[in-house]
Scaffold this active site. Structure first.
Site, PDB file in Angstrom:
ATOM      1  N   ASP A 494     -10.165   2.784  -6.507  1.00 51.64           N
ATOM      2  CA  ASP A 494      -9.869   3.877  -5.872  1.00 51.64           C
ATOM      3  C   ASP A 494     -11.330   4.348  -5.980  1.00 51.64           C
ATOM      4  O   ASP A 494     -11.612   5.199  -5.326  1.00 51.64           O
ATOM      5  CB  ASP A 494      -8.650   5.140  -6.995  1.00 51.64           C
TER       6      ASP A 494
HETATM    7  C1  GLC Z   1      -5.152   4.062 -10.644  1.00 50.71           C
HETATM    8  C2  GLC Z   1      -4.507   4.116  -9.770  1.00 50.71           C
HETATM    9  C3  GLC Z   1      -3.953   2.532  -8.861  1.00 50.71           C
HETATM   10  C4  GLC Z   1      -5.745   2.227  -8.810  1.00 50.71           C
HETATM   11  C5  GLC Z   1      -5.995   1.875 -10.641  1.00 50.71           C
HETATM   12  C6  GLC Z   1      -7.880   1.209  -9.945  1.00 50.71           C
HETATM   13  O1  GLC Z   1      -4.827   2.778 -12.146  1.00 50.71           O
HETATM   14  O2  GLC Z   1      -3.151   4.315  -9.685  1.00 50.71           O
HETATM   15  O3  GLC Z   1      -3.560   2.647  -8.121  1.00 50.71           O
HETATM   16  O4  GLC Z   1      -5.648   0.207  -8.241  1.00 50.71           O
HETATM   17  O5  GLC Z   1      -6.443   3.420 -11.023  1.00 50.71           O
HETATM   18  O6  GLC Z   1      -8.149   2.069  -9.157  1.00 50.71           O
END
Ligand code: GLC
Length: 803
Positions: A494
């Site tokens: 993200d």
């Molecule tokens: C958090 C989010 C997930 C994402 C991860 C890596 O765990 O909930 O959706 O893939 O971060 O950024």
């Protein structure tokens, strides 16, 4: 330092030192009604949406010694005045003779001894019920007669949990309490927000006569609130004030005089904290749970649920800690994450800024498909409602209202307007469900896509199969200059948000695996044409990938909008990313020599004794061109931290290459049970996976945070059972292909699959990691490594000889 131990025979973790480095919690009830209880009896309880219907005021940021949501006081007379203490250690912090918090499956039991009084409290939510039960047993273990009072306390929040903290004028003016007196001294103390009075009330009651009560926090603590939870001054008086709060900070305190307890004598009080439309409506159920036998049988139902849930697979490996996790705590955490998503924990405060993640839930559900396949199907159906007609998906949704939102897309106006991975995960979970059950009828169910007209009518719908196909087509038609999938706003990571035109090599590989799964399905359905189409898509993407992704010693992670690589030796920060390596193997895209070199690079550059880092070296300053990852210091979270969700992907990749020693090393180095003796460094619960551990670029290397609600649970469970132990459901039967440490002499797995029990004993006489010499099934040798489907409710004995 250790704070407790595993008791697998009772399926409990037992905390014996209440001074854990951070609170350790356990989940009770469900998202319908429930929440978590910490190991010193504090509780955060909600009904439905944690943002809009919260019962208790649990503020994780307060010091751990504070009262949080609920507690219990006991008092007895000593030297002609009242001696007050909490058998939960907090908030009074008295010296204890014994302290045990049994973290059970959907219940917590706190057992303590202070001043010759033994207290044994079991806390749980009966199935389908909207109440927390606290069954409190008090025993006089001294050799004198003691007169004991039992005083349970709840601190309420306003239903609207965020407003509670943002509007200190309106909130206290609306909170009110009222007492209902019943026969024989029983009472129900209710609490409500004025405007919500007719809709719902909270109530606190017990099965024991109540001599007095309190509902105003100021009165309870006394001195205009300058008394404290450590020594509430009102408890120094015989009775409480019997105030029905008309405003202010509402609490519920019930005074029970147990009377004189002889040495060895036990008395029991059962409290209920619940919510209902009215007292009248709640009364039948309140009366039911005042009966001790109903309470005991409700707890039995919970134990039976978990018996059944866990019986779907049990393993016996040479590693005790792996056994604890795979048999008990890991499948249990999978169920919790599937149900609670990222809503409510010590770290995810459920205050409305975040709903269920489409990608998170699509992965979480894979962790429960063996034990609760039909619950999984219902959940996948919900997810498919959130998919859009062009094939991609809304990023977050509310499982109650089924509304959805676009996640962080809103934050950047000119940003690419979709997440490039969401829709592919749900294809994986759907095919996984079909492999577990062969419920192909599901593919024909019609489900609307999320898109609506201005009146809220659905604009399009399609069968489940069409949903899956549109997901594939979306990625197929959204590619960039290298022919690789466009990154969109972000992919799994993200926090890397590049400008429009950037491409994701991770999504290329995720798409590769998704195509392989769909090819399996097409083959099973006999749809040769689609199978061929997907094969072409697969080969096409594999070619694009291999043309541009190799960096010399590892695979690149992204191309930015100018076509420059990220996750390359040419970058001074973020030179190598873990997911680019694991997924190139998982997709089958990486040629064998590069696959091996890439995984060796992970071992060399990214592996630490506490797990594999997400990338290296960490970014050292904020860089808006790259995004959120650069807001963390090096070593934290996505910026070179050990982001545990990704570690099982490396276990899977190593197992696919036959490297059982490394697969198990990676399993073991993040197994929270192995941290039990290192709690001063690790800090979080040793009985569930955390989301992250600080990496070795950080001074607090080894410190875990964000325990419980993490995709780690589902993927480690899959990596452990399907890849290391190698027991994998397929459309043709149960495939057996273990990849274990060479020094294991073997292991045993009992697993239900398609209504038959497979009792599998694997022997490893020649001390290898991978490879099968013979398999005998019910006494006869079989060809290949797929055990057929029986569907006969019987047990089948499978002996696997590695070699
Ligand atoms: C958090 C989010 C997930 C994402 C991860 C890596 O765990 O909930 O959706 O893939 O971060 O950024």
């Amino acid at each position: 330092m250790r704070c407790g131990y595993f008791d697998d025979s009772k399926r409990e973790y037992i905390i014996i030192n209440p001074i854990t480095p951070v609170k350790w919690i356990n989940y009770i009830g469900s998202i319908e009604f429930g929440g978590f209880v910490d190991h010193t009896g504090g509780a955060l309880i909600c009904r439905g949406d944690p943002a809009l219907n919260r019962l208790t005021k649990y503020i994780p940021q307060l010091p751990d010694s504070s009262m949080k949501g609920e507690t219990l006081y006991l008092r007895f007379i000593e030297d002609e005045s009242f001696k007050i203490f909490s058998p939960f250690y907090t908030p009074t912090l008295d010296p204890y003779d014994r302290y045990e918090c049994h973290v059970g499956l959907s219940y917590t039991r706190i057992l303590s001894e202070f001043y010759g009084i033994k207290t044994d409290v079991t806390i749980f939510v009966p199935f389908g019920s909207h109440r927390v039960i606290r069954s409190i047993k008090i025993t006089n273990i001294s050799d004198r007669i003691v007169t004991i009072d039992v005083i349970p306390v709840v601190e309420y929040t306003h239903f609207d949990a965020l407003k509670q903290f943002t509007n200190a004028d309106w909130i206290p003016q609306t909170m009110q309490s009222k007492i209902f007196n019943e026969e024989k001294g029983l009472k129900i103390l209710t609490q409500f927000a004025f405007m919500n009075k007719d809709i719902k009330i909270n109530y606190f009651t017990s099965n024991f006569p109540i001599s007095s009560f309190e509902s105003d926090r100021r009165n309870f603590l006394s001195n205009y609130g300058y008394g404290s939870w450590i020594r509430p001054l009102s408890l120094l008086k015989e009775g409480l004030s019997n105030t029905e709060a008309q405003r202010g900070d509402n609490i519920a305190v019930l005074m029970h005089h147990l009377g004189k307890l002889k040495p060895g004598e036990t008395r029991r009080v059962v409290t209920q904290l619940g919510q209902a439309e009215s007292v009248e409506k709640a009364l039948p159920e309140i009366q039911r749970y005042r009966k001790e036998r109903e309470v005991d049988s409700a707890l039995d139902d919970i134990i039976k649920f978990w018996d059944e849930y866990l019986s779907r697979m049990q393993v016996e490996t040479p590693d005790e800690l792996m056994n604890s996790m795979l048999n008990i705590h890991n499948p249990r955490q999978c169920y919790i994450t599937k149900n609670w998503s990222r809503y409510l924990s010590l770290y995810q405060l459920g205050l409305g800024d975040r709903e269920m993640g489409f990608r998170d839930s699509s992965q979480d559900v894979m962790g429960i498909l063996m034990s609760r396949p039909y619950e999984g199907k219902t959940f996948i159906t919900k997810l498919l409602h959130i998919q859009k007609r062009d094939g991609c998906a809304m990023h977050q949704f509310n499982p109650l209202s089924m509304g959805a939102n676009e996640g962080d897309l809103r934050e950047k106006e000119d940003s690419p307007n979709y997440y490039s991975d969401d829709h592919l995960w749900v294809v994986l979970s759907t095919v996984s469900y079909l492999k577990e059950t062969d419920d192909l009828d599901f593919l024909n169910e019609n489900i609307p896509f999320y898109d609506r007209d201005s009146r809220g009518n659905s604009l399009d719908s399609g069968t489940v199969l069409e949903h899956l196909m549109r997901a594939i087509e979306f990625t197929h038609s959204h590619t960039g200059d290298h022919g690789l999938p466009l990154l969109g706003f972000a992919d799994w990571n993200d926090t890397v948000n590049l400008n429009f035109g950037a491409e994701s090599l991770f999504v290329a590989n995720l798409y590769g695996l998704t195509l392989r799964e769909m090819m399996d399905l097409m083959e099973h359905m006999g749809d040769q044409e689609t199978l061929e189409r997907y094969r072409e898509y697969y080969e096409e993407m594999k070619k694009c990938f291999n043309q541009c992704s190799w960096d010399g010693k590892w695979f690149i992670r992204y191309f930015d909008c100018d076509g420059l690589p990220i996750g390359s030796h040419t970058n001074t920060e973020g030179s190598i990313y873990a997911n680019a390596q694991s997924w190139s193997v998982i997709s089958g895209f990486a040629p064998p020599d590069r696959a091996k070199t890439a995984l060796d690079s992970v071992h060399y550059y990214l592996t630490t004794k506490n797990g594999i880092k997400l990338c290296w070296p960490g970014y050292n300053r904020y860089n808006p061109e790259i995004g959120g990852v650069t807001t963390y210091p090096p070593g934290a979270k996505e910026n070179g931290g050990i982001f545990l969700h990704t570690n099982p992907w490396m276990m899977m990749a190593e197992a696919m290459l036959g490297n059982g020693n490394r697969a198990f090393q990676y399993y073991n180095q993040i197994n929270p049970a192995t941290k039990n003796d290192l709690i001063e460094e690790y800090e979080c619960e040793p009985y569930c996976y955390a989301q992250n551990i600080l990496g070795d670029e950080h001074t607090q290397f080894g410190l875990a945070r964000n325990s419980w609600l993490s995709g780690t649970a589902s993927w480690v469970y899959q990596a452990g059972t399907k890849y290391i132990l190698g027991i994998m459901p397929t459309f043709k039967g149960l495939q057996i292909d273990p990849c274990i440490p060479h020094y294991w002499e073997g292991f045993r797995v009992k697993r239900w699959f398609r209504n038959a029990m497979y009792d599998i004993k694997v022997k490893n006489p020649t001390k290898i990691c991978k490879g099968i010499n013979t398999i005998t099934l019910d006494g006869s040798e079989i060809e290949g490594n797929i055990i057929p489907i029986f569907n006969d409710e019987k047990k089948h004995i499978v002996i696997v000889l590695m070699g």
